[in-house]
Design a protein around this motif. Sequence first.
Motif, PDB file in Angstrom:
ATOM      1  N   LEU A   1       0.814  -1.237   0.118  1.00  0.00           N
ATOM      2  CA  LEU A   1       0.007  -0.015  -0.161  1.00  0.00           C
ATOM      3  C   LEU A   1       0.954   1.278  -0.167  1.00  0.00           C
ATOM      4  CD1 LEU A   1      -2.877  -0.885   2.735  1.00  0.00           C
ATOM      5  CD2 LEU A   1      -2.698  -1.663   0.365  1.00  0.00           C
ATOM      6  N   THR A   2       0.650   2.024  -1.251  1.00  0.00           N
ATOM      7  CA  THR A   2       1.439   3.281  -0.873  1.00  0.00           C
ATOM      8  C   THR A   2       0.308   4.490  -0.104  1.00  0.00           C
ATOM      9  OG1 THR A   2       2.482   2.939  -3.028  1.00  0.00           O
ATOM     10  CG2 THR A   2       2.561   5.317  -2.132  1.00  0.00           C
ATOM     11  N   VAL A   3       0.817   4.917   0.834  1.00  0.00           N
ATOM     12  CA  VAL A   3       0.154   5.916   1.805  1.00  0.00           C
ATOM     13  C   VAL A   3       0.641   7.350   1.819  1.00  0.00           C
ATOM     14  CG1 VAL A   3      -0.816   3.999   2.898  1.00  0.00           C
ATOM     15  CG2 VAL A   3       0.959   5.369   3.987  1.00  0.00           C
ATOM     16  N   ILE A   4      -0.021   8.234   2.029  1.00  0.00           N
ATOM     17  CA  ILE A   4       0.398   9.521   2.501  1.00  0.00           C
ATOM     18  C   ILE A   4       0.047   9.759   3.880  1.00  0.00           C
ATOM     19  CG2 ILE A   4       0.192  12.091   2.276  1.00  0.00           C
ATOM     20  CD1 ILE A   4      -0.349  11.360  -0.693  1.00  0.00           C
ATOM     21  N   ARG A   5       1.103   9.756   4.654  1.00  0.00           N
ATOM     22  CA  ARG A   5       1.045   9.950   6.273  1.00  0.00           C
ATOM     23  C   ARG A   5       2.012  11.309   6.620  1.00  0.00           C
ATOM     24  NH1 ARG A   5       3.312   5.046   9.460  1.00  0.00           N
ATOM     25  NH2 ARG A   5       1.449   4.038   8.615  1.00  0.00           N
ATOM     26  N   ASP A   6       1.046  12.073   7.390  1.00  0.00           N
ATOM     27  CA  ASP A   6       1.809  13.394   7.589  1.00  0.00           C
ATOM     28  C   ASP A   6       2.429  14.211   6.658  1.00  0.00           C
ATOM     29  OD1 ASP A   6       0.868  12.897  10.387  1.00  0.00           O
ATOM     30  OD2 ASP A   6       2.831  11.616  10.664  1.00  0.00           O
ATOM     31  N   GLY A   7       1.888  14.131   5.197  1.00  0.00           N
ATOM     32  CA  GLY A   7       2.263  14.857   4.297  1.00  0.00           C
ATOM     33  C   GLY A   7       3.407  14.007   3.341  1.00  0.00           C
ATOM     34  N   ALA A   8       3.714  13.085   3.847  1.00  0.00           N
ATOM     35  CA  ALA A   8       4.974  12.222   3.186  1.00  0.00           C
ATOM     36  C   ALA A   8       4.240  10.893   2.670  1.00  0.00           C
ATOM     37  CB  ALA A   8       6.424  12.064   3.904  1.00  0.00           C
ATOM     38  N   ARG A   9       5.022  10.493   1.494  1.00  0.00           N
ATOM     39  CA  ARG A   9       4.546   9.250   0.977  1.00  0.00           C
ATOM     40  C   ARG A   9       5.267   8.014   1.669  1.00  0.00           C
ATOM     41  NH1 ARG A   9       3.421   8.066  -5.288  1.00  0.00           N
ATOM     42  NH2 ARG A   9       2.303  10.157  -5.736  1.00  0.00           N
ATOM     43  N   GLN A  10       4.693   6.802   1.857  1.00  0.00           N
ATOM     44  CA  GLN A  10       5.285   5.770   2.516  1.00  0.00           C
ATOM     45  C   GLN A  10       4.736   4.433   1.941  1.00  0.00           C
ATOM     46  OE1 GLN A  10       5.248   7.133   7.177  1.00  0.00           O
ATOM     47  NE2 GLN A  10       5.581   4.824   6.794  1.00  0.00           N
ATOM     48  N   ASP A  11       5.468   3.475   1.352  1.00  0.00           N
ATOM     49  CA  ASP A  11       5.118   2.236   0.913  1.00  0.00           C
ATOM     50  C   ASP A  11       5.147   1.184   2.242  1.00  0.00           C
ATOM     51  OD1 ASP A  11       4.938   2.788  -1.582  1.00  0.00           O
ATOM     52  OD2 ASP A  11       6.809   2.372  -2.128  1.00  0.00           O
ATOM     53  N   VAL A  12       3.997   0.623   2.458  1.00  0.00           N
ATOM     54  CA  VAL A  12       3.582  -0.182   3.497  1.00  0.00           C
ATOM     55  C   VAL A  12       3.286  -1.639   3.142  1.00  0.00           C
ATOM     56  CG1 VAL A  12       2.399  -0.623   5.552  1.00  0.00           C
ATOM     57  CG2 VAL A  12       2.632   1.762   4.814  1.00  0.00           C
ATOM     58  N   PRO A  13       4.400  -2.758   3.325  1.00  0.00           N
ATOM     59  CA  PRO A  13       3.793  -4.152   2.787  1.00  0.00           C
ATOM     60  C   PRO A  13       2.940  -4.602   3.719  1.00  0.00           C
ATOM     61  CG  PRO A  13       6.242  -4.074   3.834  1.00  0.00           C
ATOM     62  CD  PRO A  13       5.624  -2.638   3.744  1.00  0.00           C
ATOM     63  N   VAL A  14       2.021  -5.296   3.303  1.00  0.00           N
ATOM     64  CA  VAL A  14       1.004  -6.005   3.959  1.00  0.00           C
ATOM     65  C   VAL A  14       0.662  -7.450   3.636  1.00  0.00           C
ATOM     66  CG1 VAL A  14      -1.538  -5.938   4.739  1.00  0.00           C
ATOM     67  CG2 VAL A  14      -0.353  -3.935   4.260  1.00  0.00           C
ATOM     68  N   THR A  15       0.686  -8.348   4.368  1.00  0.00           N
ATOM     69  CA  THR A  15      -0.005  -9.727   3.786  1.00  0.00           C
ATOM     70  C   THR A  15      -1.236  -9.907   4.253  1.00  0.00           C
ATOM     71  OG1 THR A  15       2.286 -10.586   4.368  1.00  0.00           O
ATOM     72  CG2 THR A  15       0.628 -12.115   4.184  1.00  0.00           C
ATOM     73  N   LEU A  16      -2.216 -10.040   3.349  1.00  0.00           N
ATOM     74  CA  LEU A  16      -3.644 -10.331   3.366  1.00  0.00           C
ATOM     75  C   LEU A  16      -4.073 -11.483   3.945  1.00  0.00           C
ATOM     76  CD1 LEU A  16      -4.641  -8.757  -0.002  1.00  0.00           C
ATOM     77  CD2 LEU A  16      -4.637  -7.555   2.098  1.00  0.00           C
ATOM     78  N   ALA A  17      -5.279 -11.438   4.796  1.00  0.00           N
ATOM     79  CA  ALA A  17      -5.899 -12.687   5.595  1.00  0.00           C
ATOM     80  C   ALA A  17      -7.106 -13.136   5.099  1.00  0.00           C
ATOM     81  CB  ALA A  17      -5.775 -12.455   7.256  1.00  0.00           C
ATOM     82  N   VAL A  18      -7.723 -14.209   5.564  1.00  0.00           N
ATOM     83  CA  VAL A  18      -8.908 -14.452   5.061  1.00  0.00           C
ATOM     84  C   VAL A  18      -9.832 -13.786   5.687  1.00  0.00           C
ATOM     85  CG1 VAL A  18     -10.567 -16.447   5.060  1.00  0.00           C
ATOM     86  CG2 VAL A  18      -8.259 -16.968   4.652  1.00  0.00           C
ATOM     87  N   LYS A  19     -10.914 -13.238   4.940  1.00  0.00           N
ATOM     88  CA  LYS A  19     -11.982 -12.111   5.854  1.00  0.00           C
ATOM     89  C   LYS A  19     -12.648 -13.140   6.924  1.00  0.00           C
ATOM     90  CE  LYS A  19     -15.698  -9.198   4.485  1.00  0.00           C
ATOM     91  NZ  LYS A  19     -16.477  -8.496   3.509  1.00  0.00           N
ATOM     92  N   PRO A  20     -12.747 -12.635   7.866  1.00  0.00           N
ATOM     93  CA  PRO A  20     -13.627 -13.439   8.952  1.00  0.00           C
ATOM     94  C   PRO A  20     -15.232 -13.295   8.416  1.00  0.00           C
ATOM     95  CG  PRO A  20     -12.307 -11.960  10.029  1.00  0.00           C
ATOM     96  CD  PRO A  20     -12.118 -11.397   8.679  1.00  0.00           C
ATOM     97  N   ALA A  21     -16.027 -14.256   8.686  1.00  0.00           N
ATOM     98  CA  ALA A  21     -17.274 -14.644   8.306  1.00  0.00           C
ATOM     99  C   ALA A  21     -18.207 -13.574   8.792  1.00  0.00           C
ATOM    100  CB  ALA A  21     -17.744 -15.833   8.706  1.00  0.00           C
TER     101      ALA A  21
END
Length: 427
Positions: free
Chosen positions: A404-424
Motif C-alpha cells: 500500500l502506498t499511503v500519504i502520512r503526515d504529508g509524506a509518501r510511504q510504502d507499507v507491505p501487507v500480507t492479506l488474511a482470510v476475511k472473517p465470516a
Amino acid sequence: MTLAPEDHTQQIPQGSYYGQSAPPAPPAPPTPPLGEGSRPAPKRESRIGQTLGVALLAAVLASGGTYAATQLGDQGTPTATTTASTTNQNQGSSPTVVQGNATAPDWTAVSAAVTPSVVSIDVTTQQGSGAGSGVVFDKSGHILTNNHVVGDATGNGAITVTLNDGRTYAATIVGTDPSTDLAVIKLTNGPSDLTPITLGDSEALKVGDPAMAVGNPLGLSGTVTTGIVSALNRPVSTGTSSESPLGQQQASGDEVVTNAIQTSAAINPGNSGGALVNAKGELIGINSSIASLGQSSSGSQSGNIGIGFAIPVKEAKSIADQLIKSGKAEHAFLGVSTRDTVVSDGSAKRAGAQVVSVNGGTPAANAGIKNGDVVIAVDGQRIDSATALVAQIREMTAGDKTTLTVIRDGARQDVPVTLAVKPASSN
C-alpha cells in the motif's frame, strides 16, 4: 442522473417476454463499513466509478467470444499477411484462433470457436422468471455465471440451461458468492461432449485490445457483439448482494464491488454471466453490469450505451474453483474502514481512501497502518476512492502480499501487507 444498481435479472410476470418492460431498479441501500475499506453514506457512489452521471443497472448479461491470433506468412512476401485466420484445437477446451491480421480480427472465426462454450440460462421461481447467460467451465458440466442470474433459485427455483446447439438440461446450484456476484451451477446428467471455454489472462490486457461478448441478451441466444477494452481496473459498485436477480430482497449481503474490465462491446439485459473474450477466443471476463442512462418513460430498463463491465477472469476462476471444491469462497481481508478524501501530494492534490479505523489483529494493524493514512495506490495501481480500495483488495486472495502506498503526515510511504482470510462475521 443518479447511480443505481443494474437489474440484471428483472422480475417479470409469467409468460411475458424477458427484456421488454420491468419495474425500475430499487436504489442501493446504505452499506455498512466493509472490511477491506468502505466509504461513508453521504458520498456513496456505485461501483461504476462515479464520474459519469449514469445509472448502473445489474443486467443479466451473457457474453462469449472467440479469439483470433495472427498468422504471419514469410517475411519476404508482403502479400503473405492476410485477413485469413486459422483455428488451433485445444485439448479438452474451446479452440483458439490465429488471426491473419492483428488490426482487423476475423470475428467470424472467433464466434465459431467460442459460441459452443456459451449457454443460455432460464430461472423460474414463485416470484417470476429471468434469463441470463453462462460459460462452460469444465467437462463435468459446471457452468460459471453471475450470482444475480441464478441466486433466486436457491432452495425454491428451477434452472434450465440451453446449449448452443439447442439441447436443454436442468441444472442445480453448486455454490454462490454474492460479494463477487459469481456463481457456479451444474448440469443434471449433462452430455459428455461439452466444450469448456479456454481461459485467457486478464492481467495481460491493455486498453484498446479488441474484445467480443457472447450471450443471451433480451432472450436472443447466441448473440455476439464486438468492441474494445475501453478501461481496466475500473472500480464498479452495483448495489448490494442482498438484491436478488428477480428484484427480491434477501436478509443481508455485502456491497458488490468489482475491479472491472470496461468494454465498448454491446452488453444488454440477458448478457449477465456470459463471456467477454479476446481475439483468440480466450475468456478474459464474465460480463456482469452495464452503465445506463436510467429508465425509459414507460418504466422499462434502458439498454446498452457503449459502457459495459466484466469481472476479470483471474478473479472469476479463483472463485469458481473454490465454489466447485467446497460450495463457498474465501476472500482477502485488509481490516480497515475508509472514506473518500483529497490529500496534498507534494505541490499537487490527489484523491484517495482515508483510513478512519483499523481493526485490531488484522493485516492492516499488523502492517502499521494508522488512522488518518490516505491510501493512494495498491501495488502501484492508483487508488482514488474508498470503492477503488475495496475493488483492489477483493480481486486478491488470502495470503497475497501487497504494498500500500499511503500519504502520512504529508509524506509518501510504502507499507507491505500480507492479506488474511476475511472473517465470516466481518462487514
